[in-house]
Design a protein around this motif. Structure first.
Motif, PDB file in Angstrom:
ATOM      1  N   ASN A   1      -5.763  46.726  82.972  1.00 44.73           N
ATOM      2  CA  ASN A   1      -6.012  47.973  83.484  1.00 44.73           C
ATOM      3  C   ASN A   1      -6.706  47.995  84.630  1.00 44.73           C
ATOM      4  O   ASN A   1      -8.071  48.337  84.302  1.00 44.73           O
ATOM      5  CB  ASN A   1      -5.995  49.194  82.396  1.00 44.73           C
ATOM      6  N   LYS A   2      -6.418  48.102  86.155  1.00 42.90           N
ATOM      7  CA  LYS A   2      -7.147  48.221  87.150  1.00 42.90           C
ATOM      8  C   LYS A   2      -7.294  50.252  87.738  1.00 42.90           C
ATOM      9  O   LYS A   2      -8.368  50.674  88.234  1.00 42.90           O
ATOM     10  CB  LYS A   2      -7.584  47.489  87.924  1.00 42.90           C
ATOM     11  N   SER A   3      -6.431  50.882  86.812  1.00 43.45           N
ATOM     12  CA  SER A   3      -6.694  51.787  87.037  1.00 43.45           C
ATOM     13  C   SER A   3      -7.486  53.145  85.904  1.00 43.45           C
ATOM     14  O   SER A   3      -7.635  54.029  86.874  1.00 43.45           O
ATOM     15  CB  SER A   3      -4.970  52.880  86.646  1.00 43.45           C
TER      16      SER A   3
ATOM     17  N   GLY B   1       4.309  55.459  84.003  1.00 44.30           N
ATOM     18  CA  GLY B   1       5.879  55.916  85.005  1.00 44.30           C
ATOM     19  C   GLY B   1       5.923  57.145  84.522  1.00 44.30           C
ATOM     20  O   GLY B   1       6.530  58.270  84.958  1.00 44.30           O
ATOM     21  N   LEU B   2       5.357  58.091  82.880  1.00 45.11           N
ATOM     22  CA  LEU B   2       5.040  59.042  83.264  1.00 45.11           C
ATOM     23  C   LEU B   2       3.590  60.281  83.965  1.00 45.11           C
ATOM     24  O   LEU B   2       2.749  59.114  84.068  1.00 45.11           O
ATOM     25  CB  LEU B   2       4.793  59.206  81.338  1.00 45.11           C
ATOM     26  N   THR B   3       3.895  61.323  83.170  1.00 48.35           N
ATOM     27  CA  THR B   3       2.887  61.725  84.712  1.00 48.35           C
ATOM     28  C   THR B   3       1.949  61.631  83.994  1.00 48.35           C
ATOM     29  O   THR B   3       0.839  61.519  82.491  1.00 48.35           O
ATOM     30  CB  THR B   3       2.868  63.672  84.209  1.00 48.35           C
ATOM     31  N   VAL B   4       0.188  62.020  84.940  1.00 49.13           N
ATOM     32  CA  VAL B   4      -0.986  61.312  84.412  1.00 49.13           C
ATOM     33  C   VAL B   4      -1.802  62.946  83.529  1.00 49.13           C
ATOM     34  O   VAL B   4      -1.493  63.972  84.817  1.00 49.13           O
ATOM     35  CB  VAL B   4      -1.793  60.397  84.602  1.00 49.13           C
ATOM     36  N   ASP B   5      -1.824  62.614  82.358  1.00 44.74           N
ATOM     37  CA  ASP B   5      -2.667  63.924  82.524  1.00 44.74           C
ATOM     38  C   ASP B   5      -3.723  64.354  83.032  1.00 44.74           C
ATOM     39  O   ASP B   5      -4.489  64.039  83.900  1.00 44.74           O
ATOM     40  CB  ASP B   5      -2.629  64.026  80.519  1.00 44.74           C
TER      41      ASP B   5
ATOM     42  N   PRO C   1      -4.613  55.147  91.963  1.00 45.60           N
ATOM     43  CA  PRO C   1      -4.027  55.829  90.981  1.00 45.60           C
ATOM     44  C   PRO C   1      -3.330  54.416  90.517  1.00 45.60           C
ATOM     45  O   PRO C   1      -3.774  53.569  90.045  1.00 45.60           O
ATOM     46  CB  PRO C   1      -3.265  55.101  92.316  1.00 45.60           C
ATOM     47  N   MET C   2      -2.956  55.210  89.535  1.00 44.98           N
ATOM     48  CA  MET C   2      -2.411  54.896  87.688  1.00 44.98           C
ATOM     49  C   MET C   2      -1.249  53.654  88.236  1.00 44.98           C
ATOM     50  O   MET C   2      -0.236  54.372  89.152  1.00 44.98           O
ATOM     51  CB  MET C   2      -1.406  56.110  87.107  1.00 44.98           C
ATOM     52  N   ALA C   3      -1.456  52.433  87.478  1.00 47.01           N
ATOM     53  CA  ALA C   3       0.085  51.338  88.011  1.00 47.01           C
ATOM     54  C   ALA C   3       1.304  52.184  87.549  1.00 47.01           C
ATOM     55  O   ALA C   3       1.616  52.444  86.605  1.00 47.01           O
ATOM     56  CB  ALA C   3      -0.104  50.442  87.358  1.00 47.01           C
TER      57      ALA C   3
ATOM     58  N   GLY D   1      -7.550  50.888  76.229  1.00 45.45           N
ATOM     59  CA  GLY D   1      -7.318  51.193  77.436  1.00 45.45           C
ATOM     60  C   GLY D   1      -6.147  49.311  78.376  1.00 45.45           C
ATOM     61  O   GLY D   1      -6.080  49.524  79.469  1.00 45.45           O
ATOM     62  N   VAL D   2      -5.849  48.224  77.079  1.00 45.72           N
ATOM     63  CA  VAL D   2      -6.209  47.262  78.216  1.00 45.72           C
ATOM     64  C   VAL D   2      -4.096  47.682  77.924  1.00 45.72           C
ATOM     65  O   VAL D   2      -3.292  48.047  76.887  1.00 45.72           O
ATOM     66  CB  VAL D   2      -5.886  45.783  77.538  1.00 45.72           C
ATOM     67  N   TRP D   3      -3.145  46.938  79.450  1.00 48.44           N
ATOM     68  CA  TRP D   3      -1.637  47.706  79.516  1.00 48.44           C
ATOM     69  C   TRP D   3      -1.032  47.080  78.487  1.00 48.44           C
ATOM     70  O   TRP D   3      -1.724  45.512  78.098  1.00 48.44           O
ATOM     71  CB  TRP D   3      -1.401  47.298  80.757  1.00 48.44           C
ATOM     72  N   HIS D   4       0.169  47.164  77.870  1.00 45.68           N
ATOM     73  CA  HIS D   4       0.977  46.109  76.311  1.00 45.68           C
ATOM     74  C   HIS D   4       2.440  46.709  76.722  1.00 45.68           C
ATOM     75  O   HIS D   4       2.387  47.654  76.523  1.00 45.68           O
ATOM     76  CB  HIS D   4       0.034  46.230  75.734  1.00 45.68           C
TER      77      HIS D   4
END
Ligand SMILES: [Fe+2]
Length: 283
Positions: free
Chosen positions: A153-155, A166-170, A180-182, A205-208
């Protein structure tokens, strides 16, 4: 039979909390977990489950879009291709509760951490959409095969909440993004195929994302550990609540009053130390 972190991850050292890894346990290992009667099948868990079951709806394939249904209705949703989540399974299993408590101690996280175990029952070809969690997560595959795709996760580092791609970032997370969020899974991914007995460590925090091959049942141990800032904020509140002046309803036009309270706190802070705070949070 030993339990806890060392049994779960064998001789693997959890030196780097940010690095995912997998261990494929032999058929004789972790039997105490893999042979829990209610993990035998979907029917077995539905029969012993006293609570509602979370169903992940097909639009998102994520807990961000889910409904809670009685156990008697859950099979119908499963057969229509929806994944099921049984939350806080340690509540119905003293064995799992012992493991949760022991792993929490072994990890060295705060006693105030929220630890639990969850069971995911996933239909063939289904799984979860890409997301990351704020939790430390260990996944033990019980039945079936599940493909996991992970990516760095680089964001954002050390997120305080989960986020589905793809959803809104809180708004709070928005304030501390590194980049910026991936919006799509990064090109560089790490892929793991989990079969019965495979143990995957998924760092915070890791994308999966996941996809089951055949019906899959997995058992998770999940820990939400307070960050340093949360331990500090807890201590700060415990200190300020002792003061009738800090407890006063804030009349926001009285900036002078607020300033004097802050000044008093600034003079108090040099006497604070980590040990006193940790004695309070960990005793
Ligand atoms: Fe997750």
């Amino acid at each position: 039979m030993k339990n806890g972190l060392s049994a779960l991850i064998n001789s693997h050292q959890l030196k780097d909390f940010n690095k995912p890894f997998v261990i494929h346990h032999g058929t004789d290992e972790l039997k105490v977990l893999r042979e829990l009667p209610f993990l035998r099948s979907l029917d077995a868990i539905l029969e012993s489950w006293p609570d509602l079951v979370q169903v992940h709806l097909p639009d998102l394939r994520d807990e961000a879009s889910a409904i809670d249904v009685p156990a008697s209705d859950a099979r119908k949703y499963f057969e229509e291709g929806m994944g099921l989540l049984f939350n806080d399974v340690n509540r119905i299993s003293p064995v799992l509760q012992e493991w949760v408590d022991q792993i929490k101690t072994d990890l060295g996280i705060s006693k105030q951490s929220y630890g639990r175990s969850l069971v995911y029952v996933t239909p063939d070809g289904k799984g979860t959409a890409p997301h990351f969690d704020q939790n430390i997560n260990f996944v033990l595959q019980i039945h079936g095969t599940k493909k996991w795709t992970l990516a760095t996760n680089k964001s954002v580092m050390n997120p305080m909440d989960r986020h589905t791609m793809g959803l809104t970032v809180d708004p709070e997370m928005m304030s501390y993004l590194e980049k910026p969020m991936a919006e799509t899974m990064p090109d560089e991914t790490i892929n793991f195929d989990l079969g019965p007995g495979s143990l995957l460590y998924v760092p915070r925090g890791v994308w999966h994302s996941t996809e089951a091959e055949g019906h899959a049942i997995s058992l998770n141990f999940t820990f939400t550990a307070p960050a340093w800032m949360e331990l500090f904020l807890g201590a700060l509140r415990s200190r300020l609540v002792l003061s009738p002046e800090w407890r006063e309803s804030a009349l926001v036009a009285d900036e002078m009053k607020f300033e004097s309270l802050l000044n008093e706190l600034i003079h108090d802070l040099p006497h604070w130390n980590a040990r006193d705070i940790l004695e309070a949070t960990e005793s």
